[in-house]
Scaffold this active site. Structure first.
Site, short mmCIF file in Angstrom:
data_model
loop_
_atom_site.label_atom_id
_atom_site.label_comp_id
_atom_site.label_asym_id
_atom_site.label_seq_id
_atom_site.Cartn_x
_atom_site.Cartn_y
_atom_site.Cartn_z
N ASP A 168 -61.75 3.66 -18.02
CA ASP A 168 -62.93 4.52 -17.97
C ASP A 168 -64.23 3.73 -17.90
OD1 ASP A 168 -61.13 6.58 -18.29
OD2 ASP A 168 -62.12 7.47 -20.03
N HIS A 190 -65.47 10.80 -13.65
CA HIS A 190 -65.75 10.75 -15.09
C HIS A 190 -67.18 11.17 -15.39
CE1 HIS A 190 -64.66 9.87 -19.13
NE2 HIS A 190 -65.31 8.72 -19.25
N HIS A 216 -60.86 0.79 -21.11
CA HIS A 216 -62.20 0.85 -20.51
C HIS A 216 -62.50 -0.44 -19.74
CE1 HIS A 216 -62.40 3.95 -23.62
NE2 HIS A 216 -63.42 4.45 -22.96
#
Length: 338
Positions: free
Chosen positions: A159, A209, A306
């Site tokens: 992410d 996102h 991430h």
């Protein structure tokens, strides 16, 4: 001459006898009338001291009369003044039950009236609602938290990129022939189109996102949610070039609700959650990241990591340990279900 001389002294004594008779009469009258004292030298009579006092209701505050009824809401009777006479304190008044705090009347009944705040029952507090699961809001059923193939497969997702760590992660994935899904922030994709193209060229897939990663995402008004989802997808597609596909939307913080899931489905994307969260974004340490993944992972799981949003050196270091461990455990790499 002798007799005359003996009678003269009796004349001056008559006033003394008169005074004695007056005093005797005063005493007798006082006894009959209940008076406590006779007058001064002038002969005036005085009544008892209590007859000169005002009635109880007219006494100033601080006298024994003021302590008969406590102030509503107080803790009881205040202490009697030090100057109170024994007769005033010989028979203490029984304290009344204080009136409810909401009442200000001095004559409030001793027992609170049913229905007042003091008498009303307080309902038990409802149990605390557990936080929303990362795979979506309760009852949604459409937020994905497993791989497309199932079995002993795993889906790696990253992410908040693309960012400085994205290139290092791509290099590691290539070493182990691992595929992953990158959930990109719209403005980061627009600022790093070369990295978006590199993700696609390596055979990885893209996920929306949002534009700005607002939280709590589930609280956004409908129009704001539409913008965050739609504009981010358009930015990612533009950065990736012609033919770019964005198959999923992952709400920031897992903040899914029926509205943003409906928006996502209307754009041809699936809502993507996760099943393993080592919280690498908080930089808990490489051992903690590795240990959490190894404990939480089940076949068909989706791991949340991430590649953007801050210093991701711990994530890169943890991935160097996790990739060979996954291979050793017999896992193959897959994409999330869609």
């Amino acid at each position: 001459m002798h007799r005359t001389a003996r009678r003269r002294p009796s004349t001056p004594t008559s006033p003394t006898r008169s005074r004695r008779r007056l005093v005797a009469g005063c005493i007798a009258a006082a006894a009959v009338l209940g008076l406590t004292a006779c007058g001064t030298a002038s002969g005036a009579l005085q009544s008892p001291s209590t007859a000169a006092q005002p009635p109880l209701a007219d006494r100033p505050s601080g006298t024994p009369a003021a302590t008969i009824a406590p102030t509503p809401g107080s803790d009881g009777l205040p202490p009697a003044p030090a100057s109170a006479s024994p007769s005033a304190t010989a028979a203490p008044v029984k304290p009344r039950t204080p009136a409810p705090a909401a009442s200000s009347a001095a004559a409030a009944p001793a027992t609170p009236v049913p229905g007042t705040p003091a008498a009303a029952s307080t309902p038990a507090a409802p149990p605390t609602t557990p936080p929303t699961a990362p795979t979506g809001h309760p009852g949604a059923g459409s937020v994905i938290g497993s791989t497309a193939s199932g079995g002993r497969t795993v889906a790696l997702t990253f992410d908040d990129g693309p960012g400085p760590a994205t290139g290092q992660i791509l290099d590691l994935l290539a070493q182990y022939h691992a595929k992953a899904t990158f959930c990109e922030i719209g403005q980061n994709a627009a600022a790093n189109p070369a990295l978006v193209k590199r993700v696609l060229a390596a055979g990885h897939r893209l996920c929306d996102h949002s534009v700005h990663h607002p939280q709590p995402f589930a609280k956004l008004p409908h129009d704001k949610a539409v913008y965050e989802i739609t504009a981010a997808r358009d930015m990612i597609v533009q950065a990736g070039g012609p033919g770019t596909e964005v198959s999923w939307f992952r709400a920031p913080g897992g903040g899914f609700n029926p509205d943003n899931e409906h928006i996502t489905a209307g754009l041809g994307m699936s809502s993507l959650g996760w099943s393993v969260d080592p919280r690498d974004w908080s930089r808990p340490g490489v051992p903690a990241i590795v240990s959490t993944v190894q404990k939480q992972l089940k076949p068909g799981g989706v791991i949340l990591l991430h590649d953007g949003g801050g210093d991701r050196s711990q994530t890169v270091a943890a991935l160097k340990q996790l990739l060979p461990w996954l291979v050793a455990q017999g896992y193959t790499f897959d994409f999330p279900a869609a």
